[in-house]
Design an enzyme around this catalytic site. Structure first.
Site, mmCIF file in Angstrom:
data_model
loop_
_atom_site.group_PDB
_atom_site.id
_atom_site.type_symbol
_atom_site.label_atom_id
_atom_site.label_comp_id
_atom_site.label_asym_id
_atom_site.label_seq_id
_atom_site.Cartn_x
_atom_site.Cartn_y
_atom_site.Cartn_z
ATOM 1 N N GLU A 160 -0.478 2.643 9.792
ATOM 2 C CA GLU A 160 -0.944 3.475 8.405
ATOM 3 C C GLU A 160 -0.846 4.649 8.080
ATOM 4 O O GLU A 160 -1.130 5.590 7.195
ATOM 5 C CB GLU A 160 -0.651 2.206 7.204
ATOM 6 C CG GLU A 160 0.370 1.238 8.023
ATOM 7 C CD GLU A 160 1.855 1.937 7.152
ATOM 8 O OE1 GLU A 160 2.563 2.603 7.505
ATOM 9 O OE2 GLU A 160 1.962 0.961 6.001
ATOM 10 N N THR B 78 4.154 8.590 0.540
ATOM 11 C CA THR B 78 2.821 7.580 -0.183
ATOM 12 C C THR B 78 2.155 8.933 -0.707
ATOM 13 O O THR B 78 1.301 7.445 -1.096
ATOM 14 C CB THR B 78 2.895 6.728 1.198
ATOM 15 O OG1 THR B 78 3.992 6.123 1.875
ATOM 16 C CG2 THR B 78 1.778 5.197 0.345
HETATM 17 N N1 HSE Z 1 1.141 -0.445 -1.414
HETATM 18 C C1 HSE Z 1 1.246 1.092 -0.303
HETATM 19 C C2 HSE Z 1 1.924 1.710 -2.200
HETATM 20 C C3 HSE Z 1 2.519 0.907 0.385
HETATM 21 O O1 HSE Z 1 2.629 1.627 -3.243
HETATM 22 O O2 HSE Z 1 1.187 3.206 -1.514
HETATM 23 C C4 HSE Z 1 3.118 2.176 0.595
HETATM 24 O O3 HSE Z 1 3.107 1.774 2.503
#
Ligand code: HSE
Length: 309
Positions: A128, A181
């Site tokens: 990630e 993201t």
């Molecule tokens: N929790 C993360 C976000 C998930 O909302 O940015 C995306 O990978």
């Protein structure tokens, strides 16, 4: 074991009120991956279908995770990896997380399972980080553990598996646009008012309690996000209309899936989830934006082994 074929599920992170802390896995959407031991003692990504992704093992999360695991291991093995993506990166459905957690799971199996689930989560979080710059655990732990998860703490990492009420179904609409993201995190504010923080943590408590007690009304009342959704929803075309349509057609609640653009809804029962899908379809049908809709039970097993040799 020489070869392993796995299914690694798509995941919905945040679940409205639980930014970076709550997530769940989908039963009927995910990637397939094949891991085959090679003679060369190196990691190679030999095939990628369904997305334009790098074959460079230092750039693709699959390579990043596999290399990190093998570095920490005395047994030196080589692995050829094939990735069959059924949903696109930048969807908000945990695409990089499916690859990262699938790799962590499969490499562990090929090595004879030396690592714990928490260690696998940590390795997948490295993926990630490679994908979006942050070691987020909500998607990867949902994929690995299945069901609903709560990341109770990041340091030390503490993942809690939450119960899944039997009749809970998810509907997701994935507009075919990409939101990175990192970009969706950049629009967020570092500061939250005490009033909003109170609303948010009360809803997390309510949602967790609703999952434990099979209380669909409490789940519905708790699916609210006053912190992240107001800042991110402008990145998602027709978000408010889709949410309104889902709720007025019986959904318990709806919100942004992970960092978007996918919008998820939770419903009690398959019939309602399908009605919600139809209502989402009607909103997006004439927008000129391509979209995909999936109705799915919650996956309670996590990553599944489809074949081994
Ligand atoms: N929790 C993360 C976000 C998930 O909302 O940015 C995306 O990978």
């Amino acid at each position: 074991m020489k070869e392993l074929t796995i299914f690694s599920p798509a995941t919905v992170a945040n679940v409205s009120c639980g930014f970076d802390a709550l997530g769940f896995a989908l039963e009927s959407l995910g990637d397939e991956m094949i891991f085959r031991r090679n003679e060369k003692s190196n990691i190679q990504i030999t095939k990628i279908e369904g997305a334009e992704l790098s074959y460079d093992i230092n750039k693709n999360v699959v390579g990043v995770v596999a290399q990190a695991m093998l570095r920490d291991q005395s047994e030196k093995i080589g692995i050829d990896i094939e990735v069959y993506k059924n949903f696109k990166p930048g969807s908000g459905l945990g695409s990089s997380a499916a690859s990262a957690s699938g790799t962590a799971f499969a490499v562990n199996e090929l090595l004879g399972k030396p690592f714990s689930m928490l260690e696998l989560t940590k390795y997948a979080m490295l993926g990630e980080e490679a994908a979006c710059g942050s070691q987020i655990a909500d998607n990867v732990s949902a994929a690995l553990y299945g069901g609903f998860i709560l990341v109770r703490s990041y340091d030390p990492l503490d993942i809690i598996s939450l119960p899944v009420p039997d009749e809970l179904y998810a509907t997701v609409i994935h507009p075919q646009i990409e939101i990175k993201t990192k970009d969706a995190r950049d629009v967020l504010s570092d500061h939250v008012s005490l009033k909003d923080a109170t609303t948010q943590w009360a809803n997390v408590g309510g949602l967790v309690s609703g999952l434990y007690s099979n209380n669909y009304e409490l789940i519905s009342n708790s699916l609210q996000d006053v912190v992240v959704e107001p800042l991110r929803k402008r990145l998602i075309p027709h978000f408010d209309k889709v949410k309104e349509a889902a709720i007025s057609n019986g959904a318990l609640g709806a919100g942004i899936s992970g960092s978007g653009p996918t919008i998820f809804a939770l419903s009690k029962g398959l019939d309602t989830a399908q009605k919600v899908a139809k209502s989402m379809h009607n909103v997006y049908n004439n927008t000129g934006i391509d979209f995909e809709i999936h109705v799915s039970k919650i996956n309670t097993e996590g990553i599944k082994i489809l074949d081994k040799k």
